[in-house]
Write a protein that holds these residues in place. Structure first.
Motif, PDB file in Angstrom:
ATOM      1  N   ARG A 172      51.095  63.147  20.480  1.00  0.00           N
ATOM      2  CA  ARG A 172      51.877  63.435  21.682  1.00  0.00           C
ATOM      3  C   ARG A 172      53.139  64.240  21.335  1.00  0.00           C
ATOM      4  NH1 ARG A 172      52.083  60.985  26.564  1.00  0.00           N
ATOM      5  NH2 ARG A 172      50.827  59.227  25.943  1.00  0.00           N
ATOM      6  N   GLN A 173      53.845  63.781  20.297  1.00  0.00           N
ATOM      7  CA  GLN A 173      55.084  64.476  19.894  1.00  0.00           C
ATOM      8  C   GLN A 173      54.785  65.877  19.362  1.00  0.00           C
ATOM      9  OE1 GLN A 173      56.207  61.376  17.213  1.00  0.00           O
ATOM     10  NE2 GLN A 173      57.897  60.682  18.498  1.00  0.00           N
ATOM     11  N   ASN A 174      53.658  65.987  18.636  1.00  0.00           N
ATOM     12  CA  ASN A 174      53.246  67.291  18.125  1.00  0.00           C
ATOM     13  C   ASN A 174      53.052  68.285  19.258  1.00  0.00           C
ATOM     14  OD1 ASN A 174      52.431  68.114  15.232  1.00  0.00           O
ATOM     15  ND2 ASN A 174      52.040  65.922  15.276  1.00  0.00           N
ATOM     16  N   ARG A 225      63.695  67.530  11.523  1.00  0.00           N
ATOM     17  CA  ARG A 225      62.575  66.954  12.262  1.00  0.00           C
ATOM     18  C   ARG A 225      61.249  67.018  11.513  1.00  0.00           C
ATOM     19  NH1 ARG A 225      63.117  66.676  17.877  1.00  0.00           N
ATOM     20  NH2 ARG A 225      61.045  65.784  17.817  1.00  0.00           N
ATOM     21  N   LYS A 254      61.826  66.252  30.251  1.00  0.00           N
ATOM     22  CA  LYS A 254      60.874  65.288  29.722  1.00  0.00           C
ATOM     23  C   LYS A 254      59.653  65.088  30.627  1.00  0.00           C
ATOM     24  CE  LYS A 254      60.956  60.848  27.379  1.00  0.00           C
ATOM     25  NZ  LYS A 254      60.059  60.679  26.498  1.00  0.00           N
ATOM     26  N   ARG A 269      57.325  67.865  30.263  1.00  0.00           N
ATOM     27  CA  ARG A 269      56.669  67.805  28.959  1.00  0.00           C
ATOM     28  C   ARG A 269      55.501  66.843  29.007  1.00  0.00           C
ATOM     29  NH1 ARG A 269      62.131  67.238  26.101  1.00  0.00           N
ATOM     30  NH2 ARG A 269      61.366  65.251  25.349  1.00  0.00           N
ATOM     31  N   GLU A 270      55.760  65.677  29.596  1.00  0.00           N
ATOM     32  CA  GLU A 270      54.717  64.662  29.693  1.00  0.00           C
ATOM     33  C   GLU A 270      53.505  65.201  30.449  1.00  0.00           C
ATOM     34  OE1 GLU A 270      54.291  61.633  28.272  1.00  0.00           O
ATOM     35  OE2 GLU A 270      55.971  62.385  27.089  1.00  0.00           O
ATOM     36  N   PHE A 329      56.382  69.173  21.043  1.00  0.00           N
ATOM     37  CA  PHE A 329      57.505  69.668  20.237  1.00  0.00           C
ATOM     38  C   PHE A 329      58.005  71.045  20.689  1.00  0.00           C
ATOM     39  CE2 PHE A 329      59.376  71.552  16.329  1.00  0.00           C
ATOM     40  CZ  PHE A 329      60.352  70.600  16.083  1.00  0.00           C
ATOM     41  N   MET A 349      54.986  63.055  13.091  1.00  0.00           N
ATOM     42  CA  MET A 349      54.988  62.878  14.544  1.00  0.00           C
ATOM     43  C   MET A 349      53.602  62.467  15.037  1.00  0.00           C
ATOM     44  SD  MET A 349      57.061  66.184  15.855  1.00  0.00           S
ATOM     45  CE  MET A 349      58.341  66.920  14.858  1.00  0.00           C
ATOM     46  N   THR A 350      53.597  61.767  16.177  1.00  0.00           N
ATOM     47  CA  THR A 350      52.320  61.434  16.800  1.00  0.00           C
ATOM     48  C   THR A 350      51.745  62.696  17.430  1.00  0.00           C
ATOM     49  OG1 THR A 350      53.341  60.939  18.912  1.00  0.00           O
ATOM     50  CG2 THR A 350      53.107  59.103  17.378  1.00  0.00           C
ATOM     51  N   GLU A 362      59.862  70.733  23.831  1.00  0.00           N
ATOM     52  CA  GLU A 362      61.140  70.064  23.594  1.00  0.00           C
ATOM     53  C   GLU A 362      62.154  71.071  23.056  1.00  0.00           C
ATOM     54  OE1 GLU A 362      60.761  66.774  20.865  1.00  0.00           O
ATOM     55  OE2 GLU A 362      62.933  66.708  20.668  1.00  0.00           O
TER      56      GLU A 362
END
Lengths: 292, 373
Positions: B93-95, A200, B107, B110-111, B98, B90-91, B101
């Motif tokens: 948001r993904q950062n 990842r 999910k 997480r959001e 993470f 990662m964006t 996750e």
């Protein structure tokens, strides 16, 4: 040239023109063998005997290419180099893929999961880059025999993977050394493990070095002759060995046009890889440097 | 029960001992700052708390649980790194998501967490960007957001502001303080910037050579330092150290300072600041510590009403900072810095009368550098 802004004098223009002339001549000189090969491969045999090397073909023909692909004799059989061409792919693709993946994992482990003696392991790996092929021929033949992989494609794949790992490890290790280790620390704290962090975090930024590794491995393995000739049977030969057999098979007149066409076929994939991936490689490098 | 307790932690790198039996404890919601010069072991201590470096000996407890041999992921801590360490592919948001996750948070949750932190740090408009598209200050916010999203028991900050320019650094400092006041989080924060330490901390641990020299509130560390190192490290400009001779008799001590060009200066030591140790140093040299603000200009209108001893000296350098003026002037065998009001009419080379507030002065042993009074 020397980063000094100055008025262009006629002398400077002349010097610049001379410089370009020298460079163009040199470039043409290097292109010459390829041009001769191409021209010869599309000439009928009688034109080759009559004209000079650089003479353009009067009656261009693709017949030598067709012969080289499917009919020319390589030793006892007369099936052309086509089958061996696919043999080469069947060896090169898995060998490149496996050695790149293993090299990436090695480089990752050697830089981001340092262990006692990891520097020594890397030094030994590096040493592997300098081992001459001839030295390992006999022990490798013995090993392949024990593994039951003699004369098989899988055996050749194994040999190329083992030899390639030294280089791919070096590439990936040097690339990952520059990737901040804090990224890995952060991912560890976030709860990711060894493979997850690799998959990842590191792999998505590895495109430039993957391209380098693939180009290097592809050309090395595709162009290999020694391992191919030593460890293959007749039906598992790579195209380089078949080309050699084709050129050395003497039945009557030397068909230079067929030889040249076969040589072009054997060289084509590496040329294509350079042209396609080389561009991507440069793009990947510059993108990386801007991101910094 | 302490939120974080460190018991006699040792760390060796080969034959070098980088942490020498470090012990400390902080309560939930406390803001602890580890401060010290580079190489003092503060980052190593931080990495030991995070679990990124195994310790050689000792124990680390979080919320009463011994976590000395747990992996970083099992410790319920989050860390903000000096380089931010945002995942480049990662964006934002993904950062931020993470860590959640990896901990298999559903999910939808997480959001929600991402929205909550983004709102808190005002980075909602940046959520779809990659780290490379962010400015330094924005990256800093995202790095904090990533830590906040997981709501861990302890936050670790490793010199988080040192890569920002001066103005942004001050802004983010205030922001971190606000965040701490609002969320009541437990924070361990490493810095070599003593101003950050003073402004942010509930308690400061001053480290040197793998030891904690002093652990105390900013006020204690600043006004009541245990030794010359702590005294000199905290405060900017730093404390002036003047060699003097301790004279007098029990209950009436004076400091005699030999000044080369003029007559000797004799400063009375305040009677309420006398400690038992002073008697042992009578007639011997001591080091007098005076902070620049312990000097003040003699005000003609307040003649005779001002406290403190009068000193007259020739000013060598005048450095106006805007808010005040820093003066360099000779005192004893060295030059000292004094902080005076911005309107003080003085030029280099002129003589100026200054008062010294001895009630806040400190004394050190010149050999051991430890505090005497």
């Amino acid at each position: 040239m020397d980063n000094v802004i100055r008025r262009r004098t006629p002398g400077a223009r002349l010097a610049r023109a001379a410089l370009y002339a020298v460079l163009i001549v040199a470039a043409l000189f290097y292109l010459l063998p390829l041009v001769i090969m191409l021209l010869t491969s599309i000439k009928p045999l009688d034109e080759i005997g009559a004209g000079t090397l650089l003479a353009l073909p009067q009656h261009p023909t693709l017949a030598p290419w067709i012969t080289a692909w499917g009919e020319a004799c390589t030793g006892m059989r007369c099936e052309g180099v086509g089958g061996y061409f696919w043999n080469s792919f069947a060896i090169v693709i898995p060998a490149v893929a496996i050695s790149t993946v293993v090299g990436a994992l090695n480089g990752y482990a050697l830089t981001k999961w340092r262990f006692r003696g990891s520097e020594l392991v890397f030094a030994l790996m590096l040493f592997g880059c300098f081992i001459p092929f001839q030295v390992v021929l006999l022990p490798m033949a013995q090993t392949l025999g024990w593994l039951g992989l003699s004369s098989s494609r899988a055996g050749l794949v194994l040999v190329h993977v083992v030899f390639g790992i030294a280089f791919t490890t070096l590439f990936f290790r040097n690339f990952y050394v520059a990737v901040p280790s804090e990224l890995v620390s952060a991912a560890k704290l976030d709860g990711a493990g060894f493979f997850r962090i690799f998959w990842r975090i590191l792999l998505p930024v590895s495109a430039p070095i993957i391209v380098v590794s693939v180009i290097w491995q592809f050309t090395q393995i595709w162009n290999d002759f020694l391992f191919g000739v030593a460890f293959s049977a007749h039906d598992t030969q790579p195209v380089t060995v078949a080309l050699n057999n084709l050129v050395n098979t003497s039945t009557g007149v030397k068909e230079y046009n067929v030889n040249m066409a076969a040589a072009m076929i054997a060289a084509l994939p590496t040329l294509v890889v350079y042209v396609l991936a080389g561009k991507y490689f440069v793009r990947g490098l510059t993108a990386g440097s801007v991101k910094g | 029960m302490s939120a974080l307790e460190i018991r006699e932690v040792r760390k060796d790198f080969g034959s070098t001992r980088v942490l020498k039996d470090v012990s400390l404890a902080i309560d939930s919601g406390e803001f602890l700052i580890l401060v010290g010069p580079s190489g003092c072991g503060k980052s190593t201590l931080m990495n030991a708390i995070a679990g990124l470096e195994p310790v050689t000996g000792g124990q680390i407890l979080i919320g009463g649980d011994d976590i000395t041999w747990r992996t970083p992921a099992e410790r319920d801590i989050a860390m903000v790194f000096q380089s931010y360490a945002l995942y480049p592919s990662m964006t934002v948001r993904q950062n931020i998501a993470f860590g959640l996750e990896m901990r298999k948070v559903p999910k939808a949750e997480r959001e929600q967490a991402v929205e909550r932190v983004a709102d808190l740090l005002q980075i909602t408009h940046l959520l779809e960007r990659k780290p490379a598209q962010l400015s330094g200050g924005q990256r800093q916010r995202v790095a904090m957001g990533r830590a906040l999203a997981r709501e861990p028991q302890i936050y670790l900050f490793d010199e988080p502001l040192s890569n920002l320019d001066a103005k942004l650094r001050v802004e983010m400092r205030t922001e971190i303080k606000k965040l701490h006041q609002r969320l009541g989080t437990t924070i361990v924060y490493v810095t070599h910037d003593q101003i950050e330490a003073m402004t942010l901390a509930d308690s400061i641990a001053v480290m040197r050579d793998g030891h904690i020299l002093q652990l105390g509130s900013p006020d204690e560390v600043y006004n009541d330092p245990v030794d010359m190192f702590v005294a000199g490290f905290m405060g900017s400009p730093s404390m002036n150290f003047i060699t003097a001779t301790l004279e007098g008799q029990l209950g009436d001590y004076r400091l005699r300072i030999a000044t080369p060009e003029e007559q000797e200066l004799v400063l009375p030591w305040p009677a309420d600041r006398i400690t038992g140790e002073l008697a042992d140093h009578l007639g011997q040299p001591v080091v007098l510590g005076l902070r620049p603000e312990h000097f003040s200009e003699q005000d003609a209108r307040l003649e005779g009403q001002q406290e403190g001893t009068l000193l007259e000296a020739r000013v060598t350098v005048v450095e106006p900072t805007g808010a005040d003026i820093l003066l360099r002037l000779p005192l004893g065998d060295s030059e000292v810095t004094a902080r005076v009001g911005p309107k003080c009419p003085v030029a280099a080379g002129e003589r100026l009368a200054l008062r010294i507030d001895m009630s806040r002065a400190v004394l050190f042993d010149p050999q051991s550098e430890s505090r005497l009074a």
